[in-house]
Design an enzyme around this catalytic site. Structure first.
Site, PDB file in Angstrom:
ATOM      1  CE  LYS A   1      -5.620  -8.139  -1.473  1.00 45.45           C
ATOM      2  NZ  LYS A   1      -6.335  -8.079  -0.236  1.00 45.45           N
TER       3      LYS A   1
ATOM      4  CE  LYS B   1     -13.631  -4.325   0.300  1.00 46.82           C
ATOM      5  NZ  LYS B   1     -12.367  -4.357   1.054  1.00 46.82           N
TER       6      LYS B   1
ATOM      7  CE  LYS C   1      -4.435  -1.834   1.260  1.00 51.07           C
ATOM      8  NZ  LYS C   1      -5.666  -1.759   2.015  1.00 51.07           N
TER       9      LYS C   1
HETATM   10  N1  AQP Z   1      -8.569 -11.650  -3.536  1.00 49.61           N
HETATM   11  C1  AQP Z   1      -8.928 -12.168  -2.384  1.00 49.61           C
HETATM   12  N2  AQP Z   1      -9.066 -13.502  -2.255  1.00 49.61           N
HETATM   13  C2  AQP Z   1      -9.469 -14.051  -1.080  1.00 49.61           C
HETATM   14  N3  AQP Z   1      -9.770 -13.319   0.020  1.00 49.61           N
HETATM   15  C3  AQP Z   1      -9.655 -11.984  -0.059  1.00 49.61           C
HETATM   16  N4  AQP Z   1      -9.862 -10.993   0.821  1.00 49.61           N
HETATM   17  C4  AQP Z   1      -9.592  -9.808   0.232  1.00 49.61           C
HETATM   18  N5  AQP Z   1      -9.213  -9.998  -1.038  1.00 49.61           N
HETATM   19  C5  AQP Z   1      -9.228 -11.343  -1.263  1.00 49.61           C
HETATM   20  C6  AQP Z   1     -10.344 -11.191   2.182  1.00 49.61           C
HETATM   21  O1  AQP Z   1     -11.469 -10.349   2.363  1.00 49.61           O
HETATM   22  C7  AQP Z   1     -11.540  -9.976   3.741  1.00 49.61           C
HETATM   23  C8  AQP Z   1     -11.848  -8.523   3.859  1.00 49.61           C
HETATM   24  O2  AQP Z   1     -10.810  -7.757   3.287  1.00 49.61           O
HETATM   25  P1  AQP Z   1     -10.658  -6.243   3.658  1.00 49.61           P
HETATM   26  O3  AQP Z   1     -11.736  -5.464   3.080  1.00 49.61           O
HETATM   27  O4  AQP Z   1     -10.532  -6.094   5.129  1.00 49.61           O
HETATM   28  O5  AQP Z   1      -9.271  -5.805   3.088  1.00 49.61           O
HETATM   29  P2  AQP Z   1      -8.350  -6.320   1.951  1.00 49.61           P
HETATM   30  O6  AQP Z   1      -7.829  -7.672   2.259  1.00 49.61           O
HETATM   31  O7  AQP Z   1      -7.319  -5.242   1.782  1.00 49.61           O
HETATM   32  O8  AQP Z   1      -9.336  -6.410   0.697  1.00 49.61           O
HETATM   33  P3  AQP Z   1      -9.277  -5.622  -0.644  1.00 49.61           P
HETATM   34  O9  AQP Z   1     -10.466  -6.023  -1.430  1.00 49.61           O
HETATM   35  O10 AQP Z   1      -7.942  -5.794  -1.287  1.00 49.61           O
HETATM   36  O11 AQP Z   1      -9.486  -4.119  -0.173  1.00 49.61           O
HETATM   37  P4  AQP Z   1      -8.644  -2.838  -0.517  1.00 49.61           P
HETATM   38  O12 AQP Z   1      -8.567  -2.822  -2.024  1.00 49.61           O
HETATM   39  O13 AQP Z   1      -9.394  -1.709   0.054  1.00 49.61           O
HETATM   40  O14 AQP Z   1      -7.297  -3.007   0.115  1.00 49.61           O
HETATM   41  C9  AQP Z   1     -10.212 -10.360   4.385  1.00 49.61           C
HETATM   42  O15 AQP Z   1     -10.433 -11.499   5.195  1.00 49.61           O
HETATM   43  C10 AQP Z   1      -9.338 -10.714   3.223  1.00 49.61           C
HETATM   44  O16 AQP Z   1      -8.432 -11.739   3.549  1.00 49.61           O
END
Ligand code: AQP
Length: 332
Positions: free
Chosen positions: A196, A199, A114
């Site tokens: 991965k 969002k 990040k």
């Molecule tokens: N690609 C993924 N595959 C499997 N699990 C995933 N998680 C996120 N992306 C994947 C799981 O979703 C839960 C919630 O995630 P989060 O919103 O707390 O944050 P994150 O992991 O940072 O998810 P994003 O979508 O990548 O958000 P942004 O883009 O805002 O950083 C967690 O349990 C995570 O493991």
């Protein structure tokens, strides 16, 4: 709450959940509600580690709450709340940050990723994010934390922090275990299948949002990056196809051998459409329920208010003990 093991998990309201969030984490939350005391949270305090537009964050937070309900989280069965409503998370976070080393936080890959993505805003919150996550979990003495595999490193840090606190001040925190699904623990980007699905990906074709309509879902799968071969099988080096097989397996329950037989002699084009249709059909009821819940603002408010009251009462007991153990003076 009954005397069952405790589950804690959270999700950031940084946008509509992706298929990765859903398959890797949220879909597993619903079936756990019968067996465990489940505590689920929209972690809006985590979300501001990356700059957010306030009005959008407010909307995304309420949408995330309604989406969790649409995914089957029942606020009568589980404690479902919004993180910023419950002050104990921030209170414990300060105490735990004094039991966390700079070196440990420097090793977190999410911080490194990040910081690269937001070089103009490498704020202290982004750095201490895992301490707040440890507080979320430890404030409820959770036994299990259902997360995608990308969160494993943060969970290991939470375990280390808990152990260190217990050694320094005497037993208080349970050491939480990760609960990671066998298939779908990491759903990859449709455009860069070694990365991965996220969002906040700027390429809208890279991720399926769980509120996308059927046409959009199928169109995104049709554009998914694969390889120059033609065989549908799970093999090292076939990242795009492996990802599509993982997704298809997660929504149909078929294993990889069954999928390979089903598509023997067929091309990638047919497979992509089949994956798109299966995903769209799987997500359709969630879209419908989301429309219902998000329209009923009064009911949502009642649910998140009661959720916050229950979460505060629950976590207050544990956080008060932590305050006493470190030597803070009681007020009453
Ligand atoms: N690609 C993924 N595959 C499997 N699990 C995933 N998680 C996120 N992306 C994947 C799981 O979703 C839960 C919630 O995630 P989060 O919103 O707390 O944050 P994150 O992991 O940072 O998810 P994003 O979508 O990548 O958000 P942004 O883009 O805002 O950083 C967690 O349990 C995570 O493991």
């Amino acid at each position: 709450m009954e005397d069952k093991k405790v589950i804690f998990s959270g999700i950031q309201p940084t946008g509509t959940f992706t298929l990765g969030n859903y398959i890797g984490a949220v879909r597993n939350w619903k079936p756990l509600q019968d067996e465990y005391n489940c505590i689920y949270c929209v972690v809006n305090m985590h979300a501001i580690t990356v700059r957010q537009e306030p009005a959008k964050l407010r909307k995304n937070t309420l949408d995330a709450y309604a989406l969790l309900m649409a995914c089957g989280i029942d606020p009568e069965k589980s404690i479902l709340f919004i993180q910023s409503h419950v002050k104990t998370h921030a209170e414990l976070s300060w105490v735990l940050s004094c039991a966390t080393q700079f070196g440990e936080l420097s090793r977190m890959t999410q911080f490194k990723d990040k910081s690269k993505r937001h070089p103009d805003d490498i704020n202290a919150g982004l750095f201490t994010y895992p301490v707040l996550m440890a507080s979320d979990i430890l404030a409820y003495n959770a036994d299990l934390v259902p997360v995608g595999v990308d969160q494993k490193q943060h969970l290991e840090l939470a375990r280390n922090i808990a152990q260190r606190f217990n050694q320094r001040y005497g037993e208080l925190f349970k050491i939480p275990d990760a609960y990671i699904p066998e298939v779908g623990a990491k759903v990859m980007s449709l455009q860069e299948p070694t990365k991965k699905m996220s969002k906040s990906d700027e390429n809208p074709n890279a991720c399926i949002l769980i509120l996308d309509d059927k046409d959009t879902i199928i169109r995104k799968f049709k554009r998914a990056v694969t390889d120059s071969e033609s065989e549908i099988c799970y093999r090292e080096g076939k990242d795009g196809i492996n990802n599509l097989m993982t997704i298809y397996s997660s929504v149909t329950g078929k294993n990889f051998d069954e999928i390979t037989s089903e598509f023997a002699g067929k091309g990638y084009g047919d497979f992509k459409i089949a994956v798109g249709e299966a995903v769209a059909d799987h997500l359709a009821p969630i879209r419908e329920k989301f429309a219902e819940y998000s329209a009923d603002k009064e009911y949502l408010k009642k649910c998140y208010t009661e959720g916050a009251e229950k979460a505060l009462a629950y976590s207050q007991r544990i956080v008060s003990k932590a305050y006493r153990k470190v030597g803070f003076v009681d007020i009453k």
